[in-house]
Write an enzyme that holds these catalytic residues in place. Sequence first.
Site, short mmCIF file in Angstrom:
data_model
loop_
_atom_site.label_atom_id
_atom_site.label_comp_id
_atom_site.label_asym_id
_atom_site.label_seq_id
_atom_site.Cartn_x
_atom_site.Cartn_y
_atom_site.Cartn_z
N SER A 125 0.86 -1.18 0.00
CA SER A 125 0.00 0.00 0.00
C SER A 125 0.89 1.22 0.00
O SER A 125 2.07 1.16 0.41
CB SER A 125 -0.89 0.00 1.25
OG SER A 125 -1.50 1.26 1.45
N TYR A 138 -2.49 -0.17 10.45
CA TYR A 138 -2.50 -0.71 9.08
C TYR A 138 -1.16 -0.47 8.40
O TYR A 138 -0.57 -1.37 7.81
CB TYR A 138 -3.63 -0.05 8.29
CG TYR A 138 -3.72 -0.50 6.85
CD1 TYR A 138 -4.22 -1.75 6.52
CD2 TYR A 138 -3.29 0.34 5.81
CE1 TYR A 138 -4.30 -2.17 5.20
CE2 TYR A 138 -3.38 -0.07 4.49
CZ TYR A 138 -3.88 -1.32 4.19
OH TYR A 138 -3.95 -1.73 2.88
#
Length: 278
Positions: A125, A138
């Site tokens: 990501s 995250y």
Amino acid sequence: MTGASTGIGAASARELARRGFHVLAGVRRDQDADALRAPGIEPVILDITRPGHIAGLAARVGSRAGALRALVNNAAVSVNAPVEALPLEEWRRLFEVNLFGHVAVTQALLPALLRHSGRVVNVSSVGGKVAMATFGPYAGTKFALEAVSDALRRELAPQGVQVVVVEPGGIRTEMGERGIAATSRLAEAMAPELRDRYGPLVQAVIALTAAGTAGGTSAEDAARVIAKAVTAGKPRTRYTVGRDAALLTRLSRILPDRLLDRVAAAVLRPHYPKTTPA
């Protein structure tokens, strides 16, 4: 492919099948398998935190006559919360899915990849490069996946196995919507003093995330980048998905930390509740 129930995973399974691959597509539920099943796509019930499921996947790979060309590690869960406010069991759950599960699948399938000079594609990501406020849990899993990918690439290059990282930014998928819902639930469950401290910030992040998801890259565009990572003859070590990911990863390399902090704060400021000064 470890997470093909919806979103980027489902789109990538279809894109790779369209290109002639036989895709073993990991899904969590029978109804997801039924929705995804198509020529070239073989759904497999897979929870990457369960060793029995991983052993079954490895056995299925071993039973096939063809070579294992690539492993795409893309299963993930998402939640945003301040570091102080997220219970440790939630931290552990994120790392079990977003990091340890992928390590376990990679370890199980590496023998097959080594036999045929296959490829590992880890879907990280932009959060693996830049950790915005409340993205610590995250992003922590994705920073770790980036580090593991770097080490794995250097370990396997002499063995003929390439390791590629894909770094999406905002993508229009169900995962983003689920992440927003999970963040909202956690915000509601915070102790009053934590809600006073972080409530406006969490609301701003939810609004920013919703805007980024709505205006993000399509799952199909992301799937084409993943397919390129799988099929390129000489792949790059990293591919970004979306202009936001390309911009943020570039800024993270060239801006000092304090200046990057100010940029992040400026991006977030318009999304604070109007009645609360940012």
